[in-house]
Write a protein that holds these residues in place. Structure first.
Motif, PDB file in Angstrom:
ATOM      1  N   VAL A  99       0.850  -1.195   0.000  1.00 54.86           N
ATOM      2  CA  VAL A  99       0.000   0.000   0.000  1.00 54.86           C
ATOM      3  C   VAL A  99       0.882   1.240   0.000  1.00 54.86           C
ATOM      4  N   ALA A 100       0.491   2.249  -0.789  1.00 54.74           N
ATOM      5  CA  ALA A 100       1.189   3.531  -0.828  1.00 54.74           C
ATOM      6  C   ALA A 100       0.416   4.563  -0.013  1.00 54.74           C
ATOM      7  N   SER A 101       1.141   5.436   0.685  1.00 54.42           N
ATOM      8  CA  SER A 101       0.500   6.459   1.515  1.00 54.42           C
ATOM      9  C   SER A 101       1.439   7.649   1.680  1.00 54.42           C
ATOM     10  N   GLU A 102       0.951   8.662   2.351  1.00 62.57           N
ATOM     11  CA  GLU A 102       1.734   9.843   2.727  1.00 62.57           C
ATOM     12  C   GLU A 102       2.442  10.479   1.529  1.00 62.57           C
ATOM     13  N   LEU A 103       1.649  10.924   0.558  1.00 59.39           N
ATOM     14  CA  LEU A 103       2.214  11.556  -0.627  1.00 59.39           C
ATOM     15  C   LEU A 103       2.795  12.927  -0.290  1.00 59.39           C
ATOM     16  N   GLN A 104       3.914  13.235  -0.912  1.00 57.71           N
ATOM     17  CA  GLN A 104       4.576  14.527  -0.734  1.00 57.71           C
ATOM     18  C   GLN A 104       5.102  15.001  -2.078  1.00 57.71           C
ATOM     19  N   PRO A 105       5.129  16.315  -2.313  1.00 56.52           N
ATOM     20  CA  PRO A 105       5.713  16.832  -3.562  1.00 56.52           C
ATOM     21  C   PRO A 105       7.188  16.450  -3.660  1.00 56.52           C
ATOM     22  N   HIS A 106       7.608  16.145  -4.875  1.00 57.77           N
ATOM     23  CA  HIS A 106       9.011  15.769  -5.079  1.00 57.77           C
ATOM     24  C   HIS A 106       9.456  16.258  -6.447  1.00 57.77           C
ATOM     25  N   GLU A 107      10.396  17.157  -6.471  1.00 59.76           N
ATOM     26  CA  GLU A 107      10.937  17.681  -7.721  1.00 59.76           C
ATOM     27  C   GLU A 107      12.204  16.926  -8.090  1.00 59.76           C
ATOM     28  N   GLY A 108      12.328  16.578  -9.354  1.00 57.69           N
ATOM     29  CA  GLY A 108      13.510  15.871  -9.833  1.00 57.69           C
ATOM     30  C   GLY A 108      14.628  16.828 -10.194  1.00 57.69           C
ATOM     31  N   HIS A 109      15.603  16.307 -10.943  1.00 54.53           N
ATOM     32  CA  HIS A 109      16.729  17.127 -11.379  1.00 54.53           C
ATOM     33  C   HIS A 109      16.277  18.003 -12.553  1.00 54.53           C
ATOM     34  N   ALA A 110      16.261  19.313 -12.336  1.00 56.69           N
ATOM     35  CA  ALA A 110      15.714  20.241 -13.333  1.00 56.69           C
ATOM     36  C   ALA A 110      16.437  20.150 -14.669  1.00 56.69           C
ATOM     37  N   SER A 111      17.747  19.928 -14.643  1.00 57.47           N
ATOM     38  CA  SER A 111      18.524  19.929 -15.881  1.00 57.47           C
ATOM     39  C   SER A 111      18.186  18.771 -16.801  1.00 57.47           C
ATOM     40  N   ILE A 112      17.728  17.661 -16.249  1.00 57.17           N
ATOM     41  CA  ILE A 112      17.466  16.454 -17.053  1.00 57.17           C
ATOM     42  C   ILE A 112      15.972  16.163 -17.193  1.00 57.17           C
ATOM     43  N   GLU A 113      15.141  16.921 -16.507  1.00 62.75           N
ATOM     44  CA  GLU A 113      13.704  16.659 -16.501  1.00 62.75           C
ATOM     45  C   GLU A 113      13.066  16.718 -17.889  1.00 62.75           C
ATOM     46  N   PRO A 114      13.417  17.701 -18.763  1.00 61.94           N
ATOM     47  CA  PRO A 114      12.809  17.707 -20.108  1.00 61.94           C
ATOM     48  C   PRO A 114      13.070  16.419 -20.884  1.00 61.94           C
ATOM     49  N   LEU A 115      14.286  15.871 -20.780  1.00 56.80           N
ATOM     50  CA  LEU A 115      14.598  14.619 -21.471  1.00 56.80           C
ATOM     51  C   LEU A 115      13.856  13.457 -20.833  1.00 56.80           C
ATOM     52  N   ARG A 116      13.764  13.444 -19.511  1.00 59.72           N
ATOM     53  CA  ARG A 116      13.028  12.378 -18.828  1.00 59.72           C
ATOM     54  C   ARG A 116      11.577  12.384 -19.275  1.00 59.72           C
ATOM     55  N   GLU A 117      10.968  13.546 -19.344  1.00 58.04           N
ATOM     56  CA  GLU A 117       9.565  13.644 -19.750  1.00 58.04           C
ATOM     57  C   GLU A 117       9.376  13.202 -21.201  1.00 58.04           C
ATOM     58  N   ALA A 118      10.334  13.532 -22.062  1.00 56.35           N
ATOM     59  CA  ALA A 118      10.236  13.123 -23.465  1.00 56.35           C
ATOM     60  C   ALA A 118      10.322  11.604 -23.594  1.00 56.35           C
ATOM     61  N   ILE A 119      11.237  10.987 -22.846  1.00 56.62           N
ATOM     62  CA  ILE A 119      11.355   9.521 -22.865  1.00 56.62           C
ATOM     63  C   ILE A 119      10.108   8.885 -22.263  1.00 56.62           C
ATOM     64  N   ILE A 138       9.514   6.044 -15.608  1.00 55.02           N
ATOM     65  CA  ILE A 138      10.776   6.578 -16.105  1.00 55.02           C
ATOM     66  C   ILE A 138      11.378   7.488 -15.029  1.00 55.02           C
ATOM     67  N   TYR A 139      12.592   7.145 -14.589  1.00 60.82           N
ATOM     68  CA  TYR A 139      13.238   7.854 -13.490  1.00 60.82           C
ATOM     69  C   TYR A 139      14.438   8.659 -13.993  1.00 60.82           C
ATOM     70  N   ALA A 140      14.830   9.625 -13.179  1.00 64.55           N
ATOM     71  CA  ALA A 140      16.102  10.323 -13.357  1.00 64.55           C
ATOM     72  C   ALA A 140      16.817  10.273 -12.009  1.00 64.55           C
ATOM     73  N   PRO A 141      17.440   9.117 -11.690  1.00 64.22           N
ATOM     74  CA  PRO A 141      18.050   8.962 -10.369  1.00 64.22           C
ATOM     75  C   PRO A 141      19.235   9.893 -10.134  1.00 64.22           C
ATOM     76  N   THR A 142      19.912  10.313 -11.220  1.00 66.60           N
ATOM     77  CA  THR A 142      21.007  11.282 -11.110  1.00 66.60           C
ATOM     78  C   THR A 142      20.847  12.316 -12.215  1.00 66.60           C
ATOM     79  N   GLU A 143      21.677  13.322 -12.200  1.00 68.41           N
ATOM     80  CA  GLU A 143      21.618  14.363 -13.217  1.00 68.41           C
ATOM     81  C   GLU A 143      22.124  13.889 -14.573  1.00 68.41           C
ATOM     82  N   ASN A 144      22.759  12.726 -14.606  1.00 72.76           N
ATOM     83  CA  ASN A 144      23.325  12.220 -15.860  1.00 72.76           C
ATOM     84  C   ASN A 144      22.764  10.865 -16.271  1.00 72.76           C
TER      85      ASN A 144
END
Length: 282
Positions: A99-119, A138-144
């Motif tokens: 079960v998933a609970s306790e949702l919180q906002p989470h921002e990823g790495h801004a520099s790679i986010e456009p590519l992550r969203e495209a993929i 689709i994750y962006a665990p690091t900036e690269n």
């Protein structure tokens, strides 16, 4: 010498990690009976459940969302929390209750986010077109690095079989290296116990120029998913060909075409002999 509770829990953990698709609860109930100590079992089994869930890409639907999210090591942001990059939220996940609970906002790495969203856009279309019950995250665990997780489960216990296709891919945005591993696990258990476990790794390169525009990210994303689709198709075909050959050649080699007498058995005569023998005994 009797087995200690610790040893029993360790053995139970190994059983859980080997659970076929869709049958982890059945295995848990069986080992629960064997261990016969719920408190010790739940305390000791949690790590094994966490490993199983993240390796097998267990999915969960977050509150107020209408799609499933993969629970993967690529998405772990703390000891108990995982990220859903698509909704830009993190959540607490209970590995015992799923079960998933306790949702919180989470921002990823801004520099790679456009590519992550495209993929992500390309991957969602690909999975929807090719996997009947497919889920991808689709994750962006690091900036690269971009990580792609895909899983499709098919559970059919009424016909005594369950199956899973899962794959994970990582894209190095600096070098263009695309590395993936695909695993297939099918369990058939009507009047027996047969499992298929197959896996295949693949490495290739995606041409990455400096991403400065939407068209650049879209091109890289389309190229990456094309490579994945090509590999999936080739691997799927090779599995089909292998098991076609297994049925036509390998299995036939395990038995004689004719008995030692070199004559085919007349099964109708054998049946008549059996009936005659039964009648003569009455």
């Amino acid at each position: 010498m009797s087995t200690s509770i610790e040893d029993k829990v360790k053995i139970a953990s190994n059983f859980l990690l080997s659970s076929p698709p869709g049958e982890v609860n059945d295995v848990f109930n069986d080992v629960r009976t064997l261990v016969d100590n719920d408190e010790a079992l739940q305390d000791g089994i949690l790590q094994a459940l966490e490993q199983y869930n993240t390796e097998k890409l267990i999915t969960v639907t977050l509150p107020e969302l209408d799609y499933e999210v993969i629970v993967s090591s690529h998405g772990r942001v703390s000891e108990e929390r995982y990220v859903d990059p698509r909704s830009k939220q993190s959540f607490k996940f209970d590995h015992m209750r799923l079960v998933a609970s306790e949702l919180q906002p989470h921002e990823g790495h801004a520099s790679i986010e456009p590519l992550r969203e495209a993929i992500e856009k390309e991957a969602l279309t690909y999975v929807q077109d090719h996997y009947p019950e497919g889920v991808c995250t689709i994750y962006a665990p690091t900036e690269n690095q971009i990580a792609i997780a895909i899983v499709d489960n098919k559970y059919n216990p009424s016909n005594y079989w369950n199956g899973r296709w899962l794959s994970t891919w990582t894209l190095d945005t600096q070098t263009g290296e695309l590395k993936g591993a695909t695993k297939v696990n099918v369990h058939y258990y009507e009047d027996g116990n047969v499992q298929l476990n197959a896996d295949k790794s693949h490495e290739t390169k995606v041409t990455i120029t400096e991403v400065n525009s939407f068209s650049d990210t879209a091109k890289v994303a389309a190229t990456a998913l094309k490579e994945i689709a090509t590999f999936d198709k080739r691997y799927h075909s090779s599995i089909n060909n292998s098991y076609g050959d297994l049925a036509e050649n390998t299995f036939k080699g395990l038995r004689r075409a004719l008995p030692l007498t070199r004559n085919k058995l007349d099964w109708n005569k054998i049946l008549n002999y059996k009936i005659g023998n039964e009648l003569s005994q009455k």
